[in-house]
Design an enzyme around this catalytic site. Structure first.
Site, PDB file in Angstrom:
ATOM      1  N   VAL A  70       0.925  -1.324   0.066  1.00 51.74           N
ATOM      2  CA  VAL A  70      -0.037  -0.089  -0.086  1.00 51.74           C
ATOM      3  C   VAL A  70       0.794   1.383   0.154  1.00 51.74           C
ATOM      4  CG1 VAL A  70      -1.868   1.345   1.037  1.00 51.74           C
ATOM      5  CG2 VAL A  70      -1.836  -1.190   1.210  1.00 51.74           C
ATOM      6  N   HIS A  81       3.056   3.731   6.542  1.00 53.73           N
ATOM      7  CA  HIS A  81       2.371   3.311   7.588  1.00 53.73           C
ATOM      8  C   HIS A  81       3.312   2.416   8.155  1.00 53.73           C
ATOM      9  CE1 HIS A  81       1.648   0.488   4.225  1.00 53.73           C
ATOM     10  NE2 HIS A  81       2.170  -0.700   5.003  1.00 53.73           N
TER      11      HIS A  81
HETATM   12  P1  AMP Z   1       2.329  -3.203   3.543  1.00 54.20           P
HETATM   13  O1  AMP Z   1       2.773  -4.618   2.807  1.00 54.20           O
HETATM   14  O2  AMP Z   1       3.663  -3.191   4.471  1.00 54.20           O
HETATM   15  O3  AMP Z   1       2.065  -1.984   2.506  1.00 54.20           O
HETATM   16  O4  AMP Z   1       1.415  -3.618   4.378  1.00 54.20           O
HETATM   17  C1  AMP Z   1      -0.058  -3.303   3.954  1.00 54.20           C
HETATM   18  C2  AMP Z   1      -1.028  -4.043   5.170  1.00 54.20           C
HETATM   19  O5  AMP Z   1      -2.143  -3.485   4.632  1.00 54.20           O
HETATM   20  C3  AMP Z   1      -1.233  -5.488   4.862  1.00 54.20           C
HETATM   21  O6  AMP Z   1      -0.638  -5.985   6.166  1.00 54.20           O
HETATM   22  C4  AMP Z   1      -2.596  -5.669   4.570  1.00 54.20           C
HETATM   23  O7  AMP Z   1      -3.264  -6.862   5.321  1.00 54.20           O
HETATM   24  C5  AMP Z   1      -3.240  -4.520   5.143  1.00 54.20           C
HETATM   25  N1  AMP Z   1      -4.539  -4.012   4.453  1.00 54.20           N
HETATM   26  C6  AMP Z   1      -4.828  -3.990   3.361  1.00 54.20           C
HETATM   27  N2  AMP Z   1      -6.075  -3.604   3.074  1.00 54.20           N
HETATM   28  C7  AMP Z   1      -6.488  -3.345   4.328  1.00 54.20           C
HETATM   29  C8  AMP Z   1      -7.663  -2.583   4.730  1.00 54.20           C
HETATM   30  N3  AMP Z   1      -8.718  -2.201   3.976  1.00 54.20           N
HETATM   31  N4  AMP Z   1      -7.791  -2.549   6.303  1.00 54.20           N
HETATM   32  C9  AMP Z   1      -6.884  -2.826   6.926  1.00 54.20           C
HETATM   33  N5  AMP Z   1      -5.805  -3.249   6.531  1.00 54.20           N
HETATM   34  C10 AMP Z   1      -5.568  -3.526   5.158  1.00 54.20           C
END
Ligand code: AMP
Length: 121
Positions: free
Chosen positions: A100, A104
């Site tokens: 994403v 974060h």
């Molecule tokens: P990253 O791979 O570090 O970018 O982590 C992105 C995180 O976002 C992953 O652990 C996903 O499980 C989480 N994620 C994706 N979509 C959502 C959502 N709608 N609400 C909460 N977490 C999400």
């Protein structure tokens, strides 16, 4: 270039729901939909920053203060201020992956549910 259509931007704008843990003026935290441990919360600034370095280099002092305050309050709420793992993926490599493109930090604690490496690929 920041992608305004990423899923966290939609959560911050209130276009899709999340399970919120904590919020202040410039940051918020919510539970990860695919937790790798019994505590797995994502902490985000509300401003448009695609990764941690963009945030550190460009965010205002108040945005930065609110972000770290949000992370700290979230760790207090989740009872993991004395023991947790903090991860921020930046871009993609051979053993890490930012899926994403909105900055974060993963706040992870408690009992393991999935392999730790599952959030890094
Ligand atoms: P990253 O791979 O570090 O970018 O982590 C992105 C995180 O976002 C992953 O652990 C996903 O499980 C989480 N994620 C994706 N979509 C959502 C959502 N709608 N609400 C909460 N977490 C999400």
């Amino acid at each position: 270039m920041y992608d305004k259509n990423n899923i966290f931007a939609k959560i911050i704008r209130g276009e899709i729901p999340c399970n919120r843990v904590y919020e202040n003026d410039f940051a918020m935290s919510f539970y990860d939909v695919n937790p790798i441990a019994s505590t797995h919360v994502l902490v985000v600034p509300k401003g448009e920053y695609k990764n941690m370095f963009e945030f550190v280099n460009n965010a205002s002092a108040q945005e930065q203060a609110d972000f770290w305050s949000c992370l700290t309050e979230t760790a207090r709420i989740e009872n993991c201020i004395d023991g947790c793992n903090l991860i921020a993926n930046v871009g993609n490599g051979t053993f890490f992956y930012q899926s994403v493109p909105h900055f974060h930090i993963h706040l992870i604690a408690g009992d393991k549910k999935q392999d730790f490496s599952d959030i890094a690929k």
